[in-house]
Structures are given as C-alpha cells and as structure tokens.
Enzyme design. Structure first.
Site, PDB file in Angstrom:
ATOM      1  N   ASP A   1     -43.382 -50.204   9.369  1.00  0.00           N
ATOM      2  CA  ASP A   1     -42.970 -49.104  10.257  1.00  0.00           C
ATOM      3  C   ASP A   1     -41.488 -48.748  10.079  1.00  0.00           C
ATOM      4  O   ASP A   1     -40.937 -47.975  10.843  1.00  0.00           O
ATOM      5  CB  ASP A   1     -43.243 -49.475  11.727  1.00  0.00           C
ATOM      6  CG  ASP A   1     -42.509 -50.743  12.170  1.00  0.00           C
ATOM      7  OD1 ASP A   1     -41.764 -51.342  11.353  1.00  0.00           O
ATOM      8  OD2 ASP A   1     -42.663 -51.141  13.341  1.00  0.00           O
TER       9      ASP A   1
ATOM     10  N   GLU B   1     -37.196 -52.223  15.703  1.00  0.00           N
ATOM     11  CA  GLU B   1     -38.412 -51.411  15.671  1.00  0.00           C
ATOM     12  C   GLU B   1     -38.060 -49.922  15.806  1.00  0.00           C
ATOM     13  O   GLU B   1     -36.950 -49.578  16.232  1.00  0.00           O
ATOM     14  CB  GLU B   1     -39.331 -51.842  16.827  1.00  0.00           C
ATOM     15  CG  GLU B   1     -39.853 -53.282  16.706  1.00  0.00           C
ATOM     16  CD  GLU B   1     -40.992 -53.438  15.698  1.00  0.00           C
ATOM     17  OE1 GLU B   1     -40.993 -52.751  14.654  1.00  0.00           O
ATOM     18  OE2 GLU B   1     -41.891 -54.262  15.960  1.00  0.00           O
TER      19      GLU B   1
ATOM     20  N   HIS C   1     -38.957 -51.017  10.135  1.00  0.00           N
ATOM     21  CA  HIS C   1     -37.978 -51.884  10.806  1.00  0.00           C
ATOM     22  C   HIS C   1     -37.205 -52.706   9.791  1.00  0.00           C
ATOM     23  O   HIS C   1     -37.719 -53.094   8.743  1.00  0.00           O
ATOM     24  CB  HIS C   1     -38.596 -52.739  11.922  1.00  0.00           C
ATOM     25  CG  HIS C   1     -39.537 -53.827  11.531  1.00  0.00           C
ATOM     26  ND1 HIS C   1     -40.804 -53.941  12.030  1.00  0.00           N
ATOM     27  CD2 HIS C   1     -39.378 -54.893  10.709  1.00  0.00           C
ATOM     28  CE1 HIS C   1     -41.387 -55.014  11.546  1.00  0.00           C
ATOM     29  NE2 HIS C   1     -40.539 -55.620  10.728  1.00  0.00           N
TER      30      HIS C   1
ATOM     31  N   ASP D   1     -32.759 -62.404  12.369  1.00  0.00           N
ATOM     32  CA  ASP D   1     -33.568 -62.349  13.587  1.00  0.00           C
ATOM     33  C   ASP D   1     -34.299 -63.665  13.847  1.00  0.00           C
ATOM     34  O   ASP D   1     -34.317 -64.559  12.995  1.00  0.00           O
ATOM     35  CB  ASP D   1     -34.559 -61.174  13.529  1.00  0.00           C
ATOM     36  CG  ASP D   1     -35.307 -61.095  12.179  1.00  0.00           C
ATOM     37  OD1 ASP D   1     -35.269 -62.067  11.412  1.00  0.00           O
ATOM     38  OD2 ASP D   1     -35.922 -60.052  11.918  1.00  0.00           O
TER      39      ASP D   1
HETATM   40  C1  GLP Z   1     -40.581 -59.364   9.686  1.00  0.00           C
HETATM   41  C2  GLP Z   1     -39.095 -59.635   9.572  1.00  0.00           C
HETATM   42  C3  GLP Z   1     -38.423 -58.539   8.778  1.00  0.00           C
HETATM   43  C4  GLP Z   1     -39.166 -58.362   7.460  1.00  0.00           C
HETATM   44  C5  GLP Z   1     -40.579 -57.930   7.747  1.00  0.00           C
HETATM   45  C6  GLP Z   1     -41.394 -57.652   6.493  1.00  0.00           C
HETATM   46  O1  GLP Z   1     -40.842 -58.357  10.597  1.00  0.00           O
HETATM   47  N1  GLP Z   1     -38.455 -59.752  10.846  1.00  0.00           N
HETATM   48  O2  GLP Z   1     -37.073 -58.887   8.569  1.00  0.00           O
HETATM   49  O3  GLP Z   1     -38.506 -57.424   6.661  1.00  0.00           O
HETATM   50  O4  GLP Z   1     -41.171 -58.999   8.452  1.00  0.00           O
HETATM   51  O5  GLP Z   1     -42.189 -58.741   6.150  1.00  0.00           O
HETATM   52  P1  GLP Z   1     -42.836 -58.961   4.718  1.00  0.00           P
HETATM   53  O6  GLP Z   1     -41.698 -59.203   3.789  1.00  0.00           O
HETATM   54  O7  GLP Z   1     -43.681 -60.176   4.887  1.00  0.00           O
HETATM   55  O8  GLP Z   1     -43.585 -57.718   4.394  1.00  0.00           O
END
Ligand code: GLP
Length: 260
Positions: free
Chosen positions: A136, A143, A138, A67
């Site tokens: 959440d 989402e 995702h 992404d």
């Molecule tokens: C962002 C990314 C996701 C990732 C999420 C969790 O939203 N687009 O791919 O899994 O963050 O982040 P963290 O690993 O910092 O908890």
C-alpha cells in the site's frame, strides 16, 4: 531519484550491501537505518558474508531500526528485535549499545518516541537509510494518510497490513493493532535513502511511488522530495515503470566516478 534495475533479488541485495559497505568503509562511525521484512533478507546475508570474508567492520557504526510492534517482548519470534538479531546483529561485530530498535514495550510511548528522535539527532543523523515498501506504499509502518512530515510515533496498522503479517504471528488475530515507527519526515532527514522492492506484487506500488503524484495516500511517494534516493528493483518490480528505458539508459551511461 535514481532507479537501478537488477536481474533478480539476489543481485539487487548484493548491490545494496555493496553500497552500505562503502558508506561504512568511508565513514566507520556511520549511522545506518535498517529495515525488516522479507525483501532485505538477501541484503543482510551479503552484509554478514562481507563481515566474515572481507572483514567489513561494524564495530563503530550506530544503527536505528524503522519500526516495531507495540506490546511484543523483544524475544517474541515475530518482533523486529528478534528479526534483527537473527539476520544481522548476532553475526557481526556491532556494539549492542549502539543498536536502536523501537521498544514496543515502552511504558510512556509519546516520551519514548521523542527520545528516539533525540537519539537519532545526537548520533549525528542517519547517513544511509535502507527501506522496503508495503504493497500500500507504506515505508516503515507509515500507512496511507500518514503525514509526510510525521516523526516517530504510534500508528495503527491497516486491516490489510495485519493480514499480510499474519504468517509471522500464526494467525491474523495475534497481530498487534499498533506499532511504533519512524515518521516519513524522520526518514526524509536521512542523508541517503535506498529503497528495495522485489517481485511482481510490488510493481504497481513502485510505479505509483516513483512516477505518481506525491501524496499522503502513498507515503513512499514523499521520497520524490529527497535529494539522494536510490530505488533498487528487480525486473518484476520495475515492470510497471513508464520510463523504464530511460532508467536503464541512465544507469548504463553513468560516469565511472559515480558508480557504486
Ligand atoms: C513491513 C515492514 C516494512 C516493510 C514491509 C514490506 O510492513 N514494517 O518496513 O517494508 O513489511 O515487507 P516485505 O519486504 O516482506 O514485502
């Protein structure tokens, strides 16, 4: 589904890097799907170390990131282009023309997203996709209520996800509303999936993902439909699982030939 519980994020990151390294060693032209976020940082550190100390060769792999934020130039410090460069690309011998990260500056977003899907197919499909998970549920930026069959497309971030990303941008109002993300269906097409989740704040969503109903409200729950998904957790992230003893027992009794 396989659930592997490691004592901490560091040892889980090492195991994830070992799994990816073995895919690359077995198939030097492997196609690898990479994530961003704070969770995979120890994983990337180990890949870089394996490149330096063990000669892990990235020269023939192709990569696809999950992404990117819409409207962010590649050199913006909060962009996932900058993240990948900082944590992996500049440290290893990956061929830059085989690195694919969604282009948040694309002028024609629908046709760009179709091309991203075409590029994955042309490369032969993703051999191993590494994922983090949002609080959440995702994966990528799919989402809650994302179609479980969705493909690469534009998505609108929830208020909470924009809040969660505010630190990287300095303030919440600077976080873009829109992102490009591989779809849940795109992710499910990968041959193997490795989801990393660390820390107590992920315990509830991990339990809903692994043991709850498959539902668009928890996009990661679609991984229950995938034939080869590994959930690699630290102890705090695994704490909400009702079958935790069974997952440990399965891992302890894994046949040698199946071990990573
Ligand atoms: C962002 C990314 C996701 C990732 C999420 C969790 O939203 N687009 O791919 O899994 O963050 O982040 P963290 O690993 O910092 O908890």
């Amino acid at each position: 589904m396989e659930v592997i519980i490691q004592p901490d994020a560091e040892s889980a990151g090492l195991l994830a890097a070992r799994i990816v390294a073995s895919v690359i060693r077995d198939k030097p032209h492997a196609v690898v799907g990479f994530p961003t976020g704070s969770t995979p940082i120890p994983f990337y550190a180990h890949l870089v170390r394996m490149h330096r100390e063990e000669g892990l060769d990235f020269s023939r792999i192709t990569t696809f990131n999950l992404d990117e934020f819409v409207g962010l130039p590649h050199d913006h410090p909060a962009s996932y282009h900058a993240y990948m460069d900082k944590h992996l690309i500049r440290h290893v011998n990956v061929a830059r023309d085989r690195v694919h990260i969604p282009d948040g500056m694309a002028a024609d977003i629908p046709s760009y997203c179709r091309k991203y899907e075409d590029d994955i197919r042309t490369a032969g499909g993703i051999d191993i996709q590494i994922l983090g998970i949002g609080p959440d549920g995702h994966i990528g930026f799919n989402e809650p209520t994302s179609s479980l069959g969705s493909r690469t497309r534009i998505k609108t971030l929830t208020r909470q996800t924009r809040r969660d990303n505010a630190v990287e941008f300095g303030s919440e109002d600077k976080v873009p509303f829109h992102v490009l993300t591989m779809g849940v269906g795109t992710i499910l097409d990968s041959r193997m999936i490795l989801l990393l989740a660390f820390g107590a704040k992920k315990a509830e969503i991990v339990a809903r993902t692994v043991e709850g109903p498959v539902a668009a409200l928890v996009p990661a729950s679609a991984l229950q439909l995938h034939p080869q998904t590994v959930f690699l957790l630290d102890e705090p992230a695994a704490a909400g699982l009702s079958k935790i003893d069974y997952y440990r027992y399965v891992y302890e009794h894994k046949p040698d030939w199946q071990k990573y």
